[in-house]
Write an enzyme that holds these catalytic residues in place. Structure first.
Site, PDB file in Angstrom:
ATOM      1  N   CYS A  96       0.564  -1.006   0.284  1.00 25.12           N
ATOM      2  CA  CYS A  96      -0.233   0.218   0.359  1.00 25.12           C
ATOM      3  C   CYS A  96       1.444   1.019   0.250  1.00 25.12           C
ATOM      4  CB  CYS A  96      -0.436   0.019   0.896  1.00 25.12           C
ATOM      5  SG  CYS A  96      -2.494   1.042   0.951  1.00 25.12           S
ATOM      6  N   ASN A 208      -1.321 -10.359  -9.007  1.00 25.16           N
ATOM      7  CA  ASN A 208      -2.233  -9.394  -8.567  1.00 25.16           C
ATOM      8  C   ASN A 208      -2.126  -8.084  -9.407  1.00 25.16           C
ATOM      9  OD1 ASN A 208      -3.229  -6.781  -6.603  1.00 25.16           O
ATOM     10  ND2 ASN A 208      -4.730  -7.650  -7.777  1.00 25.16           N
ATOM     11  N   GLY A 209      -3.564  -8.074 -10.104  1.00 27.46           N
ATOM     12  CA  GLY A 209      -3.212  -6.327 -10.788  1.00 27.46           C
ATOM     13  C   GLY A 209      -3.969  -6.243 -12.230  1.00 27.46           C
ATOM     14  N   GLY A 210      -5.365  -5.685 -11.884  1.00 28.41           N
ATOM     15  CA  GLY A 210      -5.656  -5.208 -13.863  1.00 28.41           C
ATOM     16  C   GLY A 210      -5.768  -6.707 -14.206  1.00 28.41           C
ATOM     17  N   ARG A 231     -10.814  -5.683  -7.321  1.00 30.90           N
ATOM     18  CA  ARG A 231     -11.389  -4.029  -8.335  1.00 30.90           C
ATOM     19  C   ARG A 231     -13.271  -4.630  -9.251  1.00 30.90           C
ATOM     20  NH1 ARG A 231      -8.648   1.105 -11.010  1.00 30.90           N
ATOM     21  NH2 ARG A 231      -6.902  -0.831 -10.571  1.00 30.90           N
TER      22      ARG A 231
END
Length: 331
Positions: A96, A208-210, A231
């Site tokens: 983060c 992780n990511g997109g 998301r």
């Protein structure tokens, strides 16, 4: 028949202000197999806070607690409490990039302190028997070479004993970008994560990511051990209804989203009796009917009515009436 596949094969990312206990209970109605993560909880909140920051429902299992902190002793104390409360995994946040997190000396800035991360992981592993994992980025600021990433992974795995990492395939800028911008502006580099798995084949690595679909998740699983979706899983929770069948090989009938909503009613009634507002639960359910006629009316009705005094399961039934007859028999 369910294959014997580990829960980390597909997980829902820890998301601050999103993946609270109500969200996780809802997501569990859609997938029995996916690993769910809590929001990041700081060691200070657990040790000194007045609320119960480890509260969860056993029906959410398997659930991992994500901790934020940098003091090995405090992290170990919190990990021990979490294990006693039944959590399935402890995850240390080293990803983060928010200013608030940096000021507390945890999150992505810890990528620059691999020895401290290793000490923290070892301290937790010495106190608990459940897995201790690390979620990190591929780099920070100008420290974004592949060699830097390898050095971090090597030190934390060899000195800390960490054998599982979740890699967000973007670097983080510790200044100049907001947390939201840090999720979107630094380019994704999936190949770097794939290379990491080739160079550290003995470690368990999730990416992780997109990631926007289960088709993309399947493609990543050709290269790494697990996929974490954030998301998209939150905004389009209907995708979770396919996870057990498509990624875990479960012989499970198609999930009916209307039935999923109604399966929440006993939980909602218990929570309302304890003073929870309906909107605190239903805000996580707004995206369930994405792509189905009536989805907009469903969202609008709940957004306008779930926060009102006296809102209850009848409010949800009224919202369902706007979409239920438009749901195909299999989703």
């Amino acid at each position: 028949m369910t294959q014997n596949l580990p829960a980390h094969r597909f997980s829902v990312a820890p998301m601050l202000d999103w993946t609270d206990r109500h969200c996780r209970y809802f997501h569990r109605q859609l997938s029995r197999q996916a690993l769910l993560y809590t929001e990041m909880v700081t060691t200070g909140a657990i040790i000194h806070g007045k609320g119960d920051y480890l509260a969860w429902n056993q029906q959410e299992q398997p659930v991992a607690l994500q901790l934020g902190g940098s003091d090995p002793l405090a992290l170990a104390q919190c990990a021990e409490q979490a294990q006693a409360r039944g959590y399935n995994e402890i995850n240390l946040n080293v990803g983060c990039p928010s200013d608030r997190v940096q000021n507390g000396r945890f999150g992505a800035c810890l990528m620059g302190e691999a020895a401290l991360v290793a000490d923290a992981v070892k301290a937790m592993r010495d106190r608990v028997s459940i897995p201790v994992t690390v979620k990190t980025r591929i780099g920070i600021d100008e420290q974004d070479s592949y060699e830097f990433l390898c050095d971090f992974i090597r030190q934390v795995s060899e000195q800390g004993g960490c054998d599982m990492f979740i890699i967000h395939a973007r670097k983080a800028w510790l200044s100049g970008l907001s947390p939201k911008e840090n999720r979107e502006i630094p380019p994704l580099d999936y190949e770097r994560v794939y290379q990491l798995k080739r160079d550290f084949p003995h470690l368990t690595l999730s990416i992780n990511g997109g990631i926007r679909s289960l088709a993309e998740a399947k493609a990543h699983l050709q290269h790494v051990d697990g996929v974490m979706v954030g998301r998209e899983a939150y905004q389009n929770p209907g995708m979770l209804a396919e996870v057990d069948r498509d990624l875990f090989g479960c012989d499970r009938p198609a999930v009916d989203p209307v039935a999923v909503v109604r399966s929440m009613y006993p939980y909602i009634e218990r929570e309302l009796a304890q003073g929870t507002y309906l909107g605190h639960i239903t805000r996580h359910m707004l995206g369930l009917f994405q792509g189905i006629p009536g989805a907009r009316q469903w969202r609008r009705y709940l957004s306008e009515n779930a926060h009102k005094p006296g809102a209850n399961v009848e409010t949800l039934e009224a919202a369902l009436a706007l979409v239920a007859d438009k749901v195909p028999t299999a989703v």
